[in-house]
Design a protein around this motif. Sequence first.
Motif, PDB file in Angstrom:
ATOM      1  N   ASN A 132       2.152   6.540  -6.896  1.00 34.95           N
ATOM      2  CA  ASN A 132       1.110   6.934  -7.480  1.00 34.95           C
ATOM      3  C   ASN A 132       0.553   6.161  -8.392  1.00 34.95           C
ATOM      4  N   ASP A 133       0.764   4.775  -8.168  1.00 33.22           N
ATOM      5  CA  ASP A 133       0.151   3.687  -8.968  1.00 33.22           C
ATOM      6  C   ASP A 133      -1.131   3.294  -8.432  1.00 33.22           C
ATOM      7  N   ILE A 134      -2.259   4.055  -9.168  1.00 30.06           N
ATOM      8  CA  ILE A 134      -3.523   4.236  -8.652  1.00 30.06           C
ATOM      9  C   ILE A 134      -4.356   2.697  -8.742  1.00 30.06           C
ATOM     10  N   SER A 135      -4.054   2.180  -9.793  1.00 31.18           N
ATOM     11  CA  SER A 135      -4.922   0.866  -9.757  1.00 31.18           C
ATOM     12  C   SER A 135      -4.175  -0.221  -8.929  1.00 31.18           C
ATOM     13  N   GLU A 136      -2.887  -0.253  -8.802  1.00 34.35           N
ATOM     14  CA  GLU A 136      -2.362  -1.428  -7.937  1.00 34.35           C
ATOM     15  C   GLU A 136      -2.760  -0.894  -6.580  1.00 34.35           C
ATOM     16  N   TRP A 186       4.925   9.218  12.117  1.00 36.30           N
ATOM     17  CA  TRP A 186       5.575   8.961  10.803  1.00 36.30           C
ATOM     18  C   TRP A 186       4.748   9.474   9.623  1.00 36.30           C
ATOM     19  N   PHE A 187       3.580   9.956   9.834  1.00 30.50           N
ATOM     20  CA  PHE A 187       2.870  10.414   8.758  1.00 30.50           C
ATOM     21  C   PHE A 187       3.667  11.584   8.128  1.00 30.50           C
ATOM     22  N   SER A 188       4.159  12.443   9.370  1.00 31.12           N
ATOM     23  CA  SER A 188       4.837  13.780   8.692  1.00 31.12           C
ATOM     24  C   SER A 188       5.996  13.391   8.138  1.00 31.12           C
ATOM     25  N   HIS A 189       6.783  12.247   7.917  1.00 30.14           N
ATOM     26  CA  HIS A 189       7.692  12.032   7.330  1.00 30.14           C
ATOM     27  C   HIS A 189       7.464  11.389   6.077  1.00 30.14           C
ATOM     28  N   TRP A 190       6.331  11.121   5.626  1.00 30.60           N
ATOM     29  CA  TRP A 190       5.889  10.376   4.428  1.00 30.60           C
ATOM     30  C   TRP A 190       6.023  11.557   3.364  1.00 30.60           C
ATOM     31  N   LYS A 191       6.810  11.653   2.438  1.00 32.43           N
ATOM     32  CA  LYS A 191       6.830  12.661   1.336  1.00 32.43           C
ATOM     33  C   LYS A 191       5.660  12.542   0.328  1.00 32.43           C
ATOM     34  N   ALA A 192       5.441  11.523  -0.017  1.00 32.08           N
ATOM     35  CA  ALA A 192       4.459  11.443  -0.970  1.00 32.08           C
ATOM     36  C   ALA A 192       2.902  11.812  -0.156  1.00 32.08           C
ATOM     37  N   LEU A 193       2.738  11.789   1.219  1.00 29.16           N
ATOM     38  CA  LEU A 193       1.450  12.293   1.743  1.00 29.16           C
ATOM     39  C   LEU A 193       1.555  13.820   1.803  1.00 29.16           C
ATOM     40  N   SER A 194       2.908  14.264   2.125  1.00 31.27           N
ATOM     41  CA  SER A 194       3.132  15.801   2.289  1.00 31.27           C
ATOM     42  C   SER A 194       2.736  16.478   1.096  1.00 31.27           C
ATOM     43  N   ASP A 195       3.279  15.636  -0.313  1.00 28.10           N
ATOM     44  CA  ASP A 195       3.043  16.285  -1.491  1.00 28.10           C
ATOM     45  C   ASP A 195       1.414  16.397  -1.738  1.00 28.10           C
ATOM     46  N   VAL A 210       0.824  -1.124  -0.118  1.00 29.52           N
ATOM     47  CA  VAL A 210      -0.070  -0.169   0.038  1.00 29.52           C
ATOM     48  C   VAL A 210       1.064   1.256  -0.019  1.00 29.52           C
ATOM     49  N   ILE A 211       1.870   1.263   0.955  1.00 30.66           N
ATOM     50  CA  ILE A 211       2.655   2.481   1.013  1.00 30.66           C
ATOM     51  C   ILE A 211       3.382   2.596  -0.321  1.00 30.66           C
ATOM     52  N   TYR A 212       3.964   1.220  -0.886  1.00 29.66           N
ATOM     53  CA  TYR A 212       4.706   1.524  -1.982  1.00 29.66           C
ATOM     54  C   TYR A 212       3.698   2.358  -3.455  1.00 29.66           C
ATOM     55  N   ILE A 230      -3.223   3.050   7.032  1.00 31.10           N
ATOM     56  CA  ILE A 230      -3.547   3.077   5.752  1.00 31.10           C
ATOM     57  C   ILE A 230      -4.523   4.020   5.348  1.00 31.10           C
ATOM     58  N   MET A 231      -5.154   5.047   6.330  1.00 31.93           N
ATOM     59  CA  MET A 231      -6.212   5.761   5.724  1.00 31.93           C
ATOM     60  C   MET A 231      -5.573   6.898   4.860  1.00 31.93           C
ATOM     61  N   PRO A 232      -4.327   7.507   5.004  1.00 37.91           N
ATOM     62  CA  PRO A 232      -4.010   8.411   4.233  1.00 37.91           C
ATOM     63  C   PRO A 232      -3.915   8.058   2.698  1.00 37.91           C
ATOM     64  N   ALA A 233      -3.733   6.709   2.494  1.00 40.82           N
ATOM     65  CA  ALA A 233      -3.601   5.867   1.081  1.00 40.82           C
ATOM     66  C   ALA A 233      -4.906   5.904   0.460  1.00 40.82           C
ATOM     67  N   ILE A 234      -6.121   5.932   1.260  1.00 41.96           N
ATOM     68  CA  ILE A 234      -7.564   5.558   0.894  1.00 41.96           C
ATOM     69  C   ILE A 234      -7.975   7.009   0.549  1.00 41.96           C
ATOM     70  N   SER A 235      -7.404   8.196   1.447  1.00 42.91           N
ATOM     71  CA  SER A 235      -7.624   9.409   1.034  1.00 42.91           C
ATOM     72  C   SER A 235      -7.074   9.630  -0.297  1.00 42.91           C
ATOM     73  N   MET A 236      -5.938   9.274  -0.628  1.00 42.35           N
ATOM     74  CA  MET A 236      -5.150   9.210  -2.128  1.00 42.35           C
ATOM     75  C   MET A 236      -6.055   8.681  -3.102  1.00 42.35           C
ATOM     76  N   LEU A 237      -6.586   7.694  -2.776  1.00 44.29           N
ATOM     77  CA  LEU A 237      -7.399   6.905  -3.759  1.00 44.29           C
ATOM     78  C   LEU A 237      -8.423   7.687  -4.272  1.00 44.29           C
ATOM     79  N   LEU A 238      -9.133   8.215  -3.145  1.00 46.34           N
ATOM     80  CA  LEU A 238     -10.558   9.095  -3.242  1.00 46.34           C
ATOM     81  C   LEU A 238     -10.364  10.209  -4.030  1.00 46.34           C
TER      82      LEU A 238
END
Length: 299
Positions: A189-193, A247-256, A182-184, A215-223
């Motif tokens: 940004n591989d939305i289908s996978e 660790w959320f604050s250290h996740w570059k993809a989440l910050s972006d 999920v994090i990978y 994994i909620m941030p990843a669900i937000s990205m999907l939405l």
Amino acid sequence: LRCYRELNDKFYIARLLDDIGWCYSLLGDNDARLPFSEQSLAMRQEIGDLMGFTEAAPGYFVLIREKNPQKGFQLLEEAYNAGQLIHNRFGMAMAKTMMGIFSMYMGLLDQSWEYLEESLALATQVNYDLPIILSRLIMAQILCLRGEELQRSWQLIQSTLPSEEKLSSQHGYLVNGLTSYVIYYASTNDISELERSLIRFWRLIWEHKFNFLSIMPAISMLLASKGQKQRAVALLGFTLKHGAMAWFSHWKALSDFQQSLKNELGIEAYNITIEQGEALDLDTVVQDILAEFAADDGM
């Protein structure tokens, strides 16, 4: 258990208490497991069962890491020291693995990496699968959080879990393996996978009541990728309120991702929606996402 209590055999009483606790955990009720694990661990310390204490402490740590992280970390240090006394490399490696996992969730990524390297060094000496696999998977997650060496992260995941059979052979592998996927996929940004992994993960963690907030941030990205930007922001607000992890604050993809939502919606609208998300009801959020993923999965 009743028989061993009549015999006052504390060695086997402690083992059975731990076994009963694990049964509750497999049923998804860690709250019911906690008192059994506490009694077992205290009894093992009382009678000087260093082997049992060393191997049981990491499991107990998982139960209390959110409510009492300082006590949990101290317990891991005690377990590591006990393992040293009896030359139990498996117990020592598991203690270091859990220290690494805890440090990652606290946002201490460099410290986490050091603990995981120590765990790998211990475990590879005697080829113990569990600490090796867990350590490699957490290392893969750390690389994704940093936004660095994503190819190396993928290689770690694939070499650690080369087959579906390996992934499914133990809940610890399955949960941490799917978290790594999920994090990978969110980081690349591989939305289908990402959607495929989230559907599978959601079904797993709901059935066993694992902590799904990570994994909620990843669900937000999907939405957001589906055009549901307001809902994505509200879910971020809900996540930060109910399960903020350092660790959320250290996740570059989440910050972006957060910055892109702020740019698109505007700071004021973003902050208002975050506040609305903080007020959401936990059960309602769970049921809504469960129903949506179940529909997507054809269940």
